[in-house]
Motif scaffolding. Structure first.
Motif, mmCIF file in Angstrom:
data_model
loop_
_atom_site.group_PDB
_atom_site.id
_atom_site.type_symbol
_atom_site.label_atom_id
_atom_site.label_comp_id
_atom_site.label_asym_id
_atom_site.label_seq_id
_atom_site.Cartn_x
_atom_site.Cartn_y
_atom_site.Cartn_z
ATOM 1 N N UNK A 1 0.851 -1.182 0.000
ATOM 2 C CA UNK A 1 0.000 0.000 0.000
ATOM 3 C C UNK A 1 0.889 1.234 0.000
ATOM 4 N N UNK A 2 0.517 2.239 -0.800
ATOM 5 C CA UNK A 2 1.299 3.463 -0.884
ATOM 6 C C UNK A 2 0.366 4.661 -0.872
ATOM 7 N N UNK A 3 0.742 5.694 -0.124
ATOM 8 C CA UNK A 3 0.018 6.968 -0.123
ATOM 9 C C UNK A 3 0.882 7.990 -0.853
ATOM 10 N N UNK A 4 0.354 8.561 -1.910
ATOM 11 C CA UNK A 4 1.052 9.581 -2.694
ATOM 12 C C UNK A 4 0.520 10.950 -2.274
ATOM 13 N N UNK A 5 1.409 11.823 -1.841
ATOM 14 C CA UNK A 5 1.048 13.181 -1.432
ATOM 15 C C UNK A 5 1.300 14.085 -2.633
ATOM 16 N N UNK A 6 0.243 14.770 -3.088
ATOM 17 C CA UNK A 6 0.328 15.533 -4.336
ATOM 18 C C UNK A 6 -0.086 16.987 -4.144
ATOM 19 N N UNK A 7 0.451 17.856 -4.982
ATOM 20 C CA UNK A 7 0.092 19.264 -4.987
ATOM 21 C C UNK A 7 -1.134 19.520 -5.857
ATOM 22 N N UNK A 8 -1.637 18.490 -6.515
ATOM 23 C CA UNK A 8 -2.776 18.632 -7.419
ATOM 24 C C UNK A 8 -4.063 18.399 -6.632
ATOM 25 N N UNK A 9 -5.059 19.246 -6.864
ATOM 26 C CA UNK A 9 -6.313 19.154 -6.123
ATOM 27 C C UNK A 9 -7.109 17.917 -6.517
ATOM 28 N N UNK A 10 -7.993 17.506 -5.623
ATOM 29 C CA UNK A 10 -8.876 16.370 -5.885
ATOM 30 C C UNK A 10 -9.725 16.643 -7.127
ATOM 31 N N UNK A 11 -10.204 17.874 -7.277
ATOM 32 C CA UNK A 11 -11.037 18.216 -8.418
ATOM 33 C C UNK A 11 -10.286 18.030 -9.736
#
Length: 89
Positions: free
Chosen positions: A64-74
């Motif tokens: 399992x991996x959690x990717x932290x992104x600067x891109x919004x959910x929308x």
């Protein structure tokens, strides 16, 4: 199909468990505990050094991996809907 999470990071759509708004969900104790646990297991990938807006949880096999992104959910949702209409968001 793949989803571009920012910078040079893409993940297979079939591996995505969920896409979450980091500002709204990080209030929850459960979310904080989850992010802490995956961080301790080295299962977090920081896609950016910018202010994070979302995190995407993926699972491939037992990993399992959690990717932290600067891109919004929308924006991530728009990217998915343009490529894969059956993805439930």
């Amino acid at each position: 199909m793949f989803l571009h999470l920012g910078n040079d990071c893409v993940v297979p759509v079939r591996n995505i468990i969920g896409i979450f708004d980091i500002e709204n969900t990080s209030i929850s104790k459960d979310t904080k505990a989850f992010l802490s646990a995956v961080s301790k297991k080295n299962e977090v990938v920081y896609v950016t050094n910018e202010l994070p807006k979302s995190f995407v949880v993926c699972k491939e096999g037992e990993k399992q991996t959690a990717y932290i992104s600067q891109i919004s959910v929308q924006t991530l949702k728009k990217r998915l809907n343009g490529k894969f209409q059956e993805f439930p968001l």
